[in-house]
Design a protein around this motif. Structure first.
Motif, PDB file in Angstrom:
ATOM      1  N   PHE A 175      10.375   2.993   1.005  1.00 23.26           N
ATOM      2  CA  PHE A 175       9.269   3.646   1.691  1.00 23.26           C
ATOM      3  C   PHE A 175       8.139   2.645   1.948  1.00 23.26           C
ATOM      4  CE2 PHE A 175      10.056   8.313   0.169  1.00 23.26           C
ATOM      5  CZ  PHE A 175      11.074   8.421   1.108  1.00 23.26           C
ATOM      6  N   LYS A 176       7.598   2.686   3.152  1.00 23.11           N
ATOM      7  CA  LYS A 176       6.479   1.821   3.524  1.00 23.11           C
ATOM      8  C   LYS A 176       5.242   2.629   3.917  1.00 23.11           C
ATOM      9  CE  LYS A 176       9.305  -1.737   3.288  1.00 23.11           C
ATOM     10  NZ  LYS A 176       9.235  -2.686   2.142  1.00 23.11           N
ATOM     11  N   GLU A 177       5.406   3.929   4.066  1.00 26.54           N
ATOM     12  CA  GLU A 177       4.337   4.777   4.590  1.00 26.54           C
ATOM     13  C   GLU A 177       4.057   5.961   3.664  1.00 26.54           C
ATOM     14  OE1 GLU A 177       6.017   3.544   8.979  1.00 26.54           O
ATOM     15  OE2 GLU A 177       6.368   5.563   8.194  1.00 26.54           O
ATOM     16  N   THR A 178       4.189   5.726   2.360  1.00 26.19           N
ATOM     17  CA  THR A 178       3.933   6.747   1.341  1.00 26.19           C
ATOM     18  C   THR A 178       3.078   6.122   0.251  1.00 26.19           C
ATOM     19  OG1 THR A 178       6.048   7.868   1.720  1.00 26.19           O
ATOM     20  CG2 THR A 178       4.981   8.251  -0.402  1.00 26.19           C
ATOM     21  N   GLY A 179       1.891   6.688   0.005  1.00 29.56           N
ATOM     22  CA  GLY A 179       1.066   6.137  -1.063  1.00 29.56           C
ATOM     23  C   GLY A 179      -0.347   6.658  -1.043  1.00 29.56           C
ATOM     24  N   TRP A 180      -1.156   6.142  -1.960  1.00 28.53           N
ATOM     25  CA  TRP A 180      -2.544   6.552  -2.127  1.00 28.53           C
ATOM     26  C   TRP A 180      -3.459   5.492  -1.533  1.00 28.53           C
ATOM     27  CZ3 TRP A 180       1.445   7.646  -5.275  1.00 28.53           C
ATOM     28  CH2 TRP A 180       1.612   8.983  -5.661  1.00 28.53           C
ATOM     29  N   HIS A 181      -4.438   5.935  -0.735  1.00 25.93           N
ATOM     30  CA  HIS A 181      -5.313   5.003  -0.031  1.00 25.93           C
ATOM     31  C   HIS A 181      -6.780   5.357  -0.243  1.00 25.93           C
ATOM     32  CE1 HIS A 181      -2.070   3.054   2.343  1.00 25.93           C
ATOM     33  NE2 HIS A 181      -1.497   4.252   2.310  1.00 25.93           N
ATOM     34  N   ASP A 182      -7.568   4.344  -0.576  1.00 23.57           N
ATOM     35  CA  ASP A 182      -9.017   4.514  -0.705  1.00 23.57           C
ATOM     36  C   ASP A 182      -9.750   4.161   0.583  1.00 23.57           C
ATOM     37  OD1 ASP A 182      -8.936   5.387  -3.288  1.00 23.57           O
ATOM     38  OD2 ASP A 182      -9.289   3.427  -4.186  1.00 23.57           O
ATOM     39  N   GLU A 183      -9.215   3.188   1.309  1.00 21.52           N
ATOM     40  CA  GLU A 183      -9.888   2.708   2.506  1.00 21.52           C
ATOM     41  C   GLU A 183      -9.120   3.115   3.760  1.00 21.52           C
ATOM     42  OE1 GLU A 183     -12.779   1.442   2.056  1.00 21.52           O
ATOM     43  OE2 GLU A 183     -12.568   1.331  -0.135  1.00 21.52           O
ATOM     44  N   GLU A 184      -9.847   3.318   4.839  1.00 20.26           N
ATOM     45  CA  GLU A 184      -9.224   3.695   6.100  1.00 20.26           C
ATOM     46  C   GLU A 184      -8.468   2.519   6.709  1.00 20.26           C
ATOM     47  OE1 GLU A 184     -12.029   5.312   8.799  1.00 20.26           O
ATOM     48  OE2 GLU A 184     -12.691   6.916   7.443  1.00 20.26           O
ATOM     49  N   ASN A 185      -7.416   2.839   7.450  1.00 21.46           N
ATOM     50  CA  ASN A 185      -6.754   1.831   8.277  1.00 21.46           C
ATOM     51  C   ASN A 185      -6.213   2.543   9.513  1.00 21.46           C
ATOM     52  OD1 ASN A 185      -3.772   2.474   7.980  1.00 21.46           O
ATOM     53  ND2 ASN A 185      -4.265   2.129   5.812  1.00 21.46           N
ATOM     54  N   GLU A 186      -5.739   1.788  10.476  1.00 17.12           N
ATOM     55  CA  GLU A 186      -5.398   2.371  11.774  1.00 17.12           C
ATOM     56  C   GLU A 186      -4.259   3.379  11.726  1.00 17.12           C
ATOM     57  OE1 GLU A 186      -2.168  -0.944  13.419  1.00 17.12           O
ATOM     58  OE2 GLU A 186      -3.994  -0.502  14.550  1.00 17.12           O
ATOM     59  N   LYS A 187      -3.440   3.345  10.665  1.00 21.79           N
ATOM     60  CA  LYS A 187      -2.299   4.259  10.593  1.00 21.79           C
ATOM     61  C   LYS A 187      -2.627   5.579   9.897  1.00 21.79           C
ATOM     62  CE  LYS A 187       1.255   0.675  10.785  1.00 21.79           C
ATOM     63  NZ  LYS A 187       2.459   0.091  10.137  1.00 21.79           N
ATOM     64  N   LEU A 188      -3.801   5.651   9.277  1.00 19.63           N
ATOM     65  CA  LEU A 188      -4.189   6.874   8.566  1.00 19.63           C
ATOM     66  C   LEU A 188      -4.858   7.848   9.530  1.00 19.63           C
ATOM     67  CD1 LEU A 188      -5.615   5.537   5.180  1.00 19.63           C
ATOM     68  CD2 LEU A 188      -3.241   6.005   5.823  1.00 19.63           C
ATOM     69  N   VAL A 189      -4.349   9.059   9.563  1.00 23.20           N
ATOM     70  CA  VAL A 189      -4.892  10.097  10.436  1.00 23.20           C
ATOM     71  C   VAL A 189      -6.145  10.687   9.797  1.00 23.20           C
ATOM     72  CG1 VAL A 189      -4.413  12.295  11.570  1.00 23.20           C
ATOM     73  CG2 VAL A 189      -2.575  10.615  11.296  1.00 23.20           C
ATOM     74  N   GLN A 190      -7.209  10.768  10.555  1.00 24.41           N
ATOM     75  CA  GLN A 190      -8.462  11.313  10.046  1.00 24.41           C
ATOM     76  C   GLN A 190      -8.358  12.834   9.906  1.00 24.41           C
ATOM     77  OE1 GLN A 190     -12.657  11.816  12.112  1.00 24.41           O
ATOM     78  NE2 GLN A 190     -12.355   9.673  11.550  1.00 24.41           N
ATOM     79  N   VAL A 191      -8.832  13.350   8.792  1.00 30.54           N
ATOM     80  CA  VAL A 191      -8.795  14.794   8.551  1.00 30.54           C
ATOM     81  C   VAL A 191     -10.008  15.456   9.199  1.00 30.54           C
ATOM     82  CG1 VAL A 191      -8.770  16.618   6.811  1.00 30.54           C
ATOM     83  CG2 VAL A 191      -7.532  14.486   6.390  1.00 30.54           C
ATOM     84  N   ILE A 192      -9.755  16.427  10.055  1.00 33.46           N
ATOM     85  CA  ILE A 192     -10.831  17.163  10.716  1.00 33.46           C
ATOM     86  C   ILE A 192     -11.310  18.262   9.778  1.00 33.46           C
ATOM     87  CG2 ILE A 192     -11.491  18.444  12.771  1.00 33.46           C
ATOM     88  CD1 ILE A 192     -10.567  15.511  13.229  1.00 33.46           C
ATOM     89  N   ASP A 232       8.480   2.765  -8.879  1.00 32.38           N
ATOM     90  CA  ASP A 232       9.732   2.278  -9.465  1.00 32.38           C
ATOM     91  C   ASP A 232      10.924   3.173  -9.165  1.00 32.38           C
ATOM     92  OD1 ASP A 232       8.271   0.207 -10.548  1.00 32.38           O
ATOM     93  OD2 ASP A 232       8.071   1.134 -12.528  1.00 32.38           O
ATOM     94  N   GLU A 233      10.695   4.479  -9.174  1.00 25.38           N
ATOM     95  CA  GLU A 233      11.805   5.428  -9.081  1.00 25.38           C
ATOM     96  C   GLU A 233      12.083   5.935  -7.669  1.00 25.38           C
ATOM     97  OE1 GLU A 233      13.697   6.226 -11.789  1.00 25.38           O
ATOM     98  OE2 GLU A 233      12.466   4.755 -12.877  1.00 25.38           O
ATOM     99  N   VAL A 234      11.087   5.844  -6.786  1.00 23.60           N
ATOM    100  CA  VAL A 234      11.225   6.443  -5.455  1.00 23.60           C
ATOM    101  C   VAL A 234      10.909   5.461  -4.335  1.00 23.60           C
ATOM    102  CG1 VAL A 234      10.331   8.223  -3.892  1.00 23.60           C
ATOM    103  CG2 VAL A 234      10.745   8.770  -6.309  1.00 23.60           C
ATOM    104  N   ILE A 235       9.699   4.932  -4.337  1.00 24.44           N
ATOM    105  CA  ILE A 235       9.216   4.150  -3.196  1.00 24.44           C
ATOM    106  C   ILE A 235      10.031   2.876  -2.971  1.00 24.44           C
ATOM    107  CG2 ILE A 235       7.240   2.829  -2.332  1.00 24.44           C
ATOM    108  CD1 ILE A 235       5.436   5.012  -3.526  1.00 24.44           C
ATOM    109  N   ILE A 236      10.292   2.113  -4.028  1.00 25.59           N
ATOM    110  CA  ILE A 236      11.099   0.894  -3.881  1.00 25.59           C
ATOM    111  C   ILE A 236      12.559   1.220  -3.593  1.00 25.59           C
ATOM    112  CG2 ILE A 236      11.987  -1.139  -5.095  1.00 25.59           C
ATOM    113  CD1 ILE A 236       9.250  -1.458  -6.383  1.00 25.59           C
TER     114      ILE A 236
END
Length: 297
Positions: free
Chosen positions: A134-151, A126-130
């Motif tokens: 922002f379209k590329e800021t948030g919490w994700h449980d599942e992988e998708n092609e834009k998420l960088v894998q952590v080594i 409500d206060e920041v993202i909208i």
């Protein structure tokens, strides 16, 4: 935008996607500056009366070790608490020293949710993202092609596998540009393109020195979880050349966001390597990040 560069791949896979503008990195403890914003939101709107209130005033927890610990102590890593085998222990009396632990984040997110009736993610949305689109800021449980894998090492004890999208877990991903723009929003005190988009009062509260007067003057100093540069300190995580009133947030994936108001500079670095490899001096490296920036100008 003054300088921008990307290199590398999303993972070690042969067909891995190249790092690019919309690549979203796991930001680890950089998420804490967003949590700090949510706490400041609760203070600004009166849900929390004062950061010097004891946390037992807000949490229904019967634990004598929580007595005398204030919200200020949690925000500035001066609470003295730690956990071992799921049991809370005290390492030092609150307000007397500094130690970087995760239990303060767990307690702060509980305070925010109980006082505001909202999750961290809801407040940020409500206060920041909208408002900032922002379209590329948030919490994700599942992988998708834009998420960088952590080594990382497969069984690294510091890596969290907890899931959830309420904003209280260690699964936040942000693109380089949006993290930089988050810093820019602080630099401009929320006033973007001739309009007050994000609350100036909340932003300034988060980056103002809030640490209690510690006995050891060489320890780091904090605002609302941000590291702030106020007094000279040997153990600070901000470079020696970086001027006063600058502030920085960093994560164990080697992600860092540095804001230098004196020079109107915001700098971001993003990596996908978790932890410190043998022989790598993390503290020296993160200081050099800011010092290198200052040498360039």
């Amino acid at each position: 935008m003054v300088s921008e560069e990307y290199w590398g791949k999303h993972s070690k896979a042969p067909d891995a996607r190249s790092i690019q503008e919309d690549s979203q990195f796991h930001v680890a403890s950089v998420r804490k500056c967003y949590i700090g914003f949510a706490v400041a939101y609760a203070v600004h709107h009166g849900y929390i009366e004062s950061i010097d209130d004891e946390i037992i005033n807000y949490l229904n927890l019967d634990n004598k070790l929580l007595k005398k610990i204030t919200i200020r102590h949690l925000l500035t890593h001066s609470h003295g608490l730690n956990t071992t085998k799921s049991k809370i222990i005290r390492e030092f009396e609150p307000g007397l020293s500094w130690a970087y632990r995760d239990i303060n984040i767990e307690l702060l997110t509980q305070v925010v949710k109980l006082t505001t009736g909202k999750t961290i993610a809801q407040i940020l949305k409500d206060e920041v993202i909208i408002p900032l689109e922002f379209k590329e800021t948030g919490w994700h449980d599942e992988e998708n092609e834009k998420l960088v894998q952590v080594i990382r090492e497969p069984n690294n004890k510091f890596w969290s596998t907890c899931k959830g999208t309420d904003g209280d877990r260690k699964n936040m991903y942000v693109s380089t540009r949006e993290l930089a723009y988050w810093g820019y929003t602080h630099l401009k005190e929320g006033f973007i393109n001739g309009k007050q988009v994000v609350s100036k009062e909340i932003l300034n509260l988060t980056t103002t020195l809030q640490s209690p007067c510690l006995l050891n003057k060489e320890l780091p100093q904090n605002g609302f979880l941000w590291f702030v540069k106020e007094l000279p300190a040997r153990n600070t995580e901000i470079g020696e050349l970086v001027p006063k009133e600058s502030y920085q947030i960093l994560g164990y994936t080697n992600v860092a966001l540095l804001v230098i108001p004196q020079h109107e500079i915001v700098a971001v670095r993003m990596f996908n390597s978790f932890g410190s490899t043998p022989g790598y001096d993390y503290l020296s490296d993160i200081r050099d990040f800011g010092d290198t920036l200052l040498r360039c100008i």
